[in-house]
Design a protein around this motif. Sequence first.
Motif, PDB file in Angstrom:
ATOM      1  N   ILE A   1       0.849  -0.953   0.276  1.00  0.00           N
ATOM      2  CA  ILE A   1       0.014  -0.047  -0.045  1.00  0.00           C
ATOM      3  C   ILE A   1       0.785   1.295  -0.102  1.00  0.00           C
ATOM      4  N   PRO A   2       0.856   2.183  -0.968  1.00  0.00           N
ATOM      5  CA  PRO A   2       1.892   3.359  -1.161  1.00  0.00           C
ATOM      6  C   PRO A   2       1.665   4.252   0.142  1.00  0.00           C
ATOM      7  N   LYS A   3       2.843   4.831   0.572  1.00  0.00           N
ATOM      8  CA  LYS A   3       2.404   5.651   1.828  1.00  0.00           C
ATOM      9  C   LYS A   3       1.994   6.776   1.236  1.00  0.00           C
ATOM     10  N   ARG A   4       1.348   7.812   1.964  1.00  0.00           N
ATOM     11  CA  ARG A   4       0.863   9.149   1.666  1.00  0.00           C
ATOM     12  C   ARG A   4       2.121  10.206   1.297  1.00  0.00           C
ATOM     13  N   GLU A   5       3.246  10.053   2.072  1.00  0.00           N
ATOM     14  CA  GLU A   5       4.556  10.949   1.967  1.00  0.00           C
ATOM     15  C   GLU A   5       5.184  10.516   0.659  1.00  0.00           C
ATOM     16  N   TRP A   6       5.066   9.149   0.120  1.00  0.00           N
ATOM     17  CA  TRP A   6       5.526   8.994  -1.225  1.00  0.00           C
ATOM     18  C   TRP A   6       5.082   9.728  -2.278  1.00  0.00           C
ATOM     19  N   VAL A   7       3.704   9.863  -2.209  1.00  0.00           N
ATOM     20  CA  VAL A   7       2.863  10.544  -3.197  1.00  0.00           C
ATOM     21  C   VAL A   7       3.130  11.806  -3.184  1.00  0.00           C
ATOM     22  N   ASP A   8       2.981  12.438  -1.882  1.00  0.00           N
ATOM     23  CA  ASP A   8       2.994  13.925  -1.714  1.00  0.00           C
ATOM     24  C   ASP A   8       4.448  14.453  -2.089  1.00  0.00           C
ATOM     25  N   GLN A   9       5.465  13.515  -1.908  1.00  0.00           N
ATOM     26  CA  GLN A   9       6.673  13.877  -2.306  1.00  0.00           C
ATOM     27  C   GLN A   9       6.866  14.010  -3.891  1.00  0.00           C
ATOM     28  N   LEU A  10       6.464  13.134  -4.565  1.00  0.00           N
ATOM     29  CA  LEU A  10       6.444  12.868  -5.888  1.00  0.00           C
ATOM     30  C   LEU A  10       5.589  14.251  -6.718  1.00  0.00           C
ATOM     31  N   ALA A  11       4.531  14.451  -5.967  1.00  0.00           N
ATOM     32  CA  ALA A  11       3.403  15.392  -6.485  1.00  0.00           C
ATOM     33  C   ALA A  11       4.123  16.726  -6.304  1.00  0.00           C
ATOM     34  N   ALA A  12       4.860  16.931  -5.322  1.00  0.00           N
ATOM     35  CA  ALA A  12       5.683  18.345  -5.116  1.00  0.00           C
ATOM     36  C   ALA A  12       6.727  18.314  -6.056  1.00  0.00           C
ATOM     37  N   PHE A  13       7.511  17.463  -6.328  1.00  0.00           N
ATOM     38  CA  PHE A  13       8.327  17.597  -7.358  1.00  0.00           C
ATOM     39  C   PHE A  13       8.024  17.932  -8.734  1.00  0.00           C
ATOM     40  N   CYS A  14       6.939  17.117  -9.112  1.00  0.00           N
ATOM     41  CA  CYS A  14       6.157  17.179 -10.334  1.00  0.00           C
ATOM     42  C   CYS A  14       5.751  18.675 -10.615  1.00  0.00           C
ATOM     43  N   ALA A  15       5.307  19.373  -9.403  1.00  0.00           N
ATOM     44  CA  ALA A  15       4.696  20.569  -9.329  1.00  0.00           C
ATOM     45  C   ALA A  15       5.658  21.566  -9.716  1.00  0.00           C
ATOM     46  N   GLU A  16       7.101  21.514  -9.022  1.00  0.00           N
ATOM     47  CA  GLU A  16       8.142  21.990  -9.157  1.00  0.00           C
ATOM     48  C   GLU A  16       8.554  22.061 -10.448  1.00  0.00           C
ATOM     49  N   ASN A  17       8.415  20.943 -11.184  1.00  0.00           N
ATOM     50  CA  ASN A  17       8.982  20.819 -12.312  1.00  0.00           C
ATOM     51  C   ASN A  17       8.193  21.005 -13.609  1.00  0.00           C
ATOM     52  N   GLU A  18       6.869  21.115 -13.454  1.00  0.00           N
ATOM     53  CA  GLU A  18       5.943  21.521 -14.391  1.00  0.00           C
ATOM     54  C   GLU A  18       5.804  20.123 -14.861  1.00  0.00           C
ATOM     55  N   ILE A  19       5.350  19.194 -14.360  1.00  0.00           N
ATOM     56  CA  ILE A  19       5.355  17.841 -15.041  1.00  0.00           C
ATOM     57  C   ILE A  19       3.745  17.476 -14.455  1.00  0.00           C
ATOM     58  N   PRO A  20       2.997  17.359 -15.507  1.00  0.00           N
ATOM     59  CA  PRO A  20       1.631  16.874 -15.175  1.00  0.00           C
ATOM     60  C   PRO A  20       1.506  15.409 -14.613  1.00  0.00           C
ATOM     61  N   VAL A  21       0.688  15.378 -13.709  1.00  0.00           N
ATOM     62  CA  VAL A  21       0.540  14.114 -12.903  1.00  0.00           C
ATOM     63  C   VAL A  21      -0.862  13.350 -13.011  1.00  0.00           C
ATOM     64  N   PHE A  22      -0.894  12.146 -13.182  1.00  0.00           N
ATOM     65  CA  PHE A  22      -2.308  11.514 -13.434  1.00  0.00           C
ATOM     66  C   PHE A  22      -2.589  10.694 -12.094  1.00  0.00           C
ATOM     67  N   TYR A  23      -3.404  10.750 -11.406  1.00  0.00           N
ATOM     68  CA  TYR A  23      -3.590   9.877 -10.130  1.00  0.00           C
ATOM     69  C   TYR A  23      -4.597   8.685 -10.725  1.00  0.00           C
ATOM     70  N   LYS A  24      -4.306   7.514 -10.635  1.00  0.00           N
ATOM     71  CA  LYS A  24      -5.145   6.671 -11.017  1.00  0.00           C
ATOM     72  C   LYS A  24      -6.157   6.300 -10.015  1.00  0.00           C
ATOM     73  N   GLY A  25      -7.165   5.698 -10.273  1.00  0.00           N
ATOM     74  CA  GLY A  25      -8.526   5.644  -9.355  1.00  0.00           C
ATOM     75  C   GLY A  25      -8.021   4.716  -8.154  1.00  0.00           C
ATOM     76  N   ASN A  26      -7.122   3.695  -8.584  1.00  0.00           N
ATOM     77  CA  ASN A  26      -6.761   2.701  -7.465  1.00  0.00           C
ATOM     78  C   ASN A  26      -5.880   3.555  -6.353  1.00  0.00           C
ATOM     79  N   LEU A  27      -5.313   4.694  -6.620  1.00  0.00           N
ATOM     80  CA  LEU A  27      -4.662   5.464  -5.800  1.00  0.00           C
ATOM     81  C   LEU A  27      -5.568   6.173  -4.789  1.00  0.00           C
ATOM     82  N   ARG A  28      -6.486   6.749  -5.676  1.00  0.00           N
ATOM     83  CA  ARG A  28      -7.417   7.707  -5.165  1.00  0.00           C
ATOM     84  C   ARG A  28      -8.427   6.868  -4.248  1.00  0.00           C
ATOM     85  N   GLU A  29      -8.391   5.455  -4.218  1.00  0.00           N
ATOM     86  CA  GLU A  29      -9.219   4.745  -3.256  1.00  0.00           C
ATOM     87  C   GLU A  29      -8.571   4.866  -1.751  1.00  0.00           C
ATOM     88  N   HIS A  30      -7.031   5.016  -1.943  1.00  0.00           N
ATOM     89  CA  HIS A  30      -6.219   5.108  -0.613  1.00  0.00           C
ATOM     90  C   HIS A  30      -6.505   6.575  -0.181  1.00  0.00           C
TER      91      HIS A  30
END
Length: 248
Positions: free
Chosen positions: A206-235
């Motif tokens: 089960i992915p940890k929230r901090e892994w996801v948040d860290q990636l999301a922050a890096f992508c935002a900083e580098n202007e990389i679009p992110v697609f969050y899959k439904g199976n991640l949104r379940e968590h």
Amino acid sequence: MMNETKIDWAEMSWNPVTGCYHGCPYCYARRTAHRFDAGMEDPTPLPGGLHVLDHKIKATPYPYGFEPTMHRYRLDQPERQTEGRTVFVCSMADLFGRWVPTKWICDVLDACQRAPQHRYLFLTKNPARYLELDHLALLPHSENFWYGSTVANMDAVGMYPMPHANINTFWSMEPLLGPVDMDAAEGLPAWVILGAETGNRKGKVIPKREWVDQLAAFCAENEIPVFYKGNLREHFPDLPASALPWEV
Ligand code: SF4
């Protein structure tokens, strides 16, 4: 035919090649292929446990189970679908696996080029093959071709010397199995997909929230679009809206 897909970042899947030898423990494609495996004997198998089918076998789409099979009769399917769609190519294989004959890959890429109305998404766990093909000038740089690599954890990051400036690349971080420091990669992708493992495998991560948040922050900083899959949104139901790079 090309099929409507439940994969939420594409509209259709198309499987001119099926089967894979990577052996990932969480593989849904292998489970599906084995469910429909008719246990047929191939009268003319190729070395390395490879198969070529010129005609559709009515009884099952996976007559040789999960052994790599080229379904030649499917190669004209993109041409026959005139309305442009986003197509996940070989959702039931790794088209760029090291065992796949270059001829098979070229036949699939040629079929895509004959039907430029679609957007094609490729995905591999062996991105070295993209580079090999590119060095041979066999990898199309078309705007509607997207070359994806699976990056489940830090082990994979070192394997990705992509992208070239002039080809579209993405990372599929599904299932996300650990923290990933994208900054350690040699080149950054133009798009990231984040997802969780599905099913009830023993040892499922089960992915940890901090892994996801860290990636999301890096992508935002580098202007990389992110697609969050439904199976991640379940968590994590409060994740931000997903982005597709061709819609940004
Ligand atoms: S690479 Fe994909 S198709 Fe191959 S075993 Fe792993 S999950 Fe399955």
